[in-house]
Design a protein around this motif. Structure first.
Motif, short mmCIF file in Angstrom:
data_model
loop_
_atom_site.label_atom_id
_atom_site.label_comp_id
_atom_site.label_asym_id
_atom_site.label_seq_id
_atom_site.Cartn_x
_atom_site.Cartn_y
_atom_site.Cartn_z
N UNK A 45 0.84 -1.20 0.00
CA UNK A 45 0.00 0.00 0.00
C UNK A 45 0.87 1.25 0.00
N UNK A 46 0.36 2.29 -0.64
CA UNK A 46 1.08 3.57 -0.69
C UNK A 46 0.13 4.68 -0.32
N UNK A 47 0.68 5.75 0.23
CA UNK A 47 -0.13 6.91 0.57
C UNK A 47 -0.48 7.70 -0.69
N UNK A 48 -1.71 8.22 -0.71
CA UNK A 48 -2.17 9.01 -1.84
C UNK A 48 -1.29 10.23 -2.05
N UNK A 49 -0.85 10.86 -0.98
CA UNK A 49 0.02 12.03 -1.10
C UNK A 49 1.33 11.68 -1.79
N UNK A 50 1.86 10.50 -1.50
CA UNK A 50 3.11 10.06 -2.15
C UNK A 50 2.90 9.84 -3.64
N UNK A 51 1.77 9.26 -4.00
CA UNK A 51 1.46 9.02 -5.42
C UNK A 51 1.29 10.35 -6.15
N UNK A 52 0.58 11.30 -5.53
CA UNK A 52 0.39 12.61 -6.14
C UNK A 52 1.74 13.30 -6.39
N UNK A 53 2.62 13.24 -5.39
CA UNK A 53 3.94 13.88 -5.53
C UNK A 53 4.75 13.19 -6.63
N UNK A 54 4.68 11.88 -6.68
CA UNK A 54 5.41 11.12 -7.71
C UNK A 54 4.94 11.49 -9.11
N UNK A 55 3.65 11.75 -9.25
CA UNK A 55 3.07 12.07 -10.56
C UNK A 55 3.15 13.56 -10.87
N UNK A 56 3.70 14.36 -9.95
CA UNK A 56 3.82 15.79 -10.17
C UNK A 56 2.52 16.55 -9.99
N UNK A 57 1.59 15.96 -9.26
CA UNK A 57 0.31 16.61 -9.01
C UNK A 57 0.43 17.53 -7.81
N UNK A 58 -0.35 18.60 -7.76
CA UNK A 58 -0.31 19.49 -6.59
C UNK A 58 -0.89 18.80 -5.36
N UNK A 59 -0.58 19.34 -4.20
CA UNK A 59 -1.14 18.80 -2.97
C UNK A 59 -2.65 18.95 -2.98
N UNK A 60 -3.32 18.01 -2.37
CA UNK A 60 -4.77 18.03 -2.33
C UNK A 60 -5.26 19.03 -1.30
N UNK A 61 -6.16 19.92 -1.73
CA UNK A 61 -6.67 20.95 -0.84
C UNK A 61 -8.03 20.63 -0.26
N UNK A 62 -8.57 19.45 -0.55
CA UNK A 62 -9.85 19.07 -0.01
C UNK A 62 -11.04 19.46 -0.86
#
Length: 68
Positions: A45-62
């Protein structure tokens, strides 16, 4: 290795619940059924924040607009 496995009775109950809950979403039912059959490897399992950072996506603001 952390691994959650389900016995056969739990697998059957889980599959039946999935099919009843998601009759119009076969893709989701398929994924959930596979979890019941194969178990869950928590080490994979991986954290969603780690996947977003790996893909170059911005941090999730909700916000919903952050998802699309």
């Amino acid at each position: 290795m952390a691994h959650i496995a389900f016995d056969q009775a739990e697998q059957r109950e889980f599959r039946e619940a999935v099919c009843a809950k998601f009759p119009r979403n076969p893709e989701l039912a398929y994924v959930l059924e596979n979890l019941a059959l194969e178990g869950i490897d928590l080490n994979g399992c991986r954290y969603w924040d780690d996947i977003r950072a790996e893909k170059g996506m911005p941090e999730w603001g909700g916000e919903a607009s952050d998802v699309a």
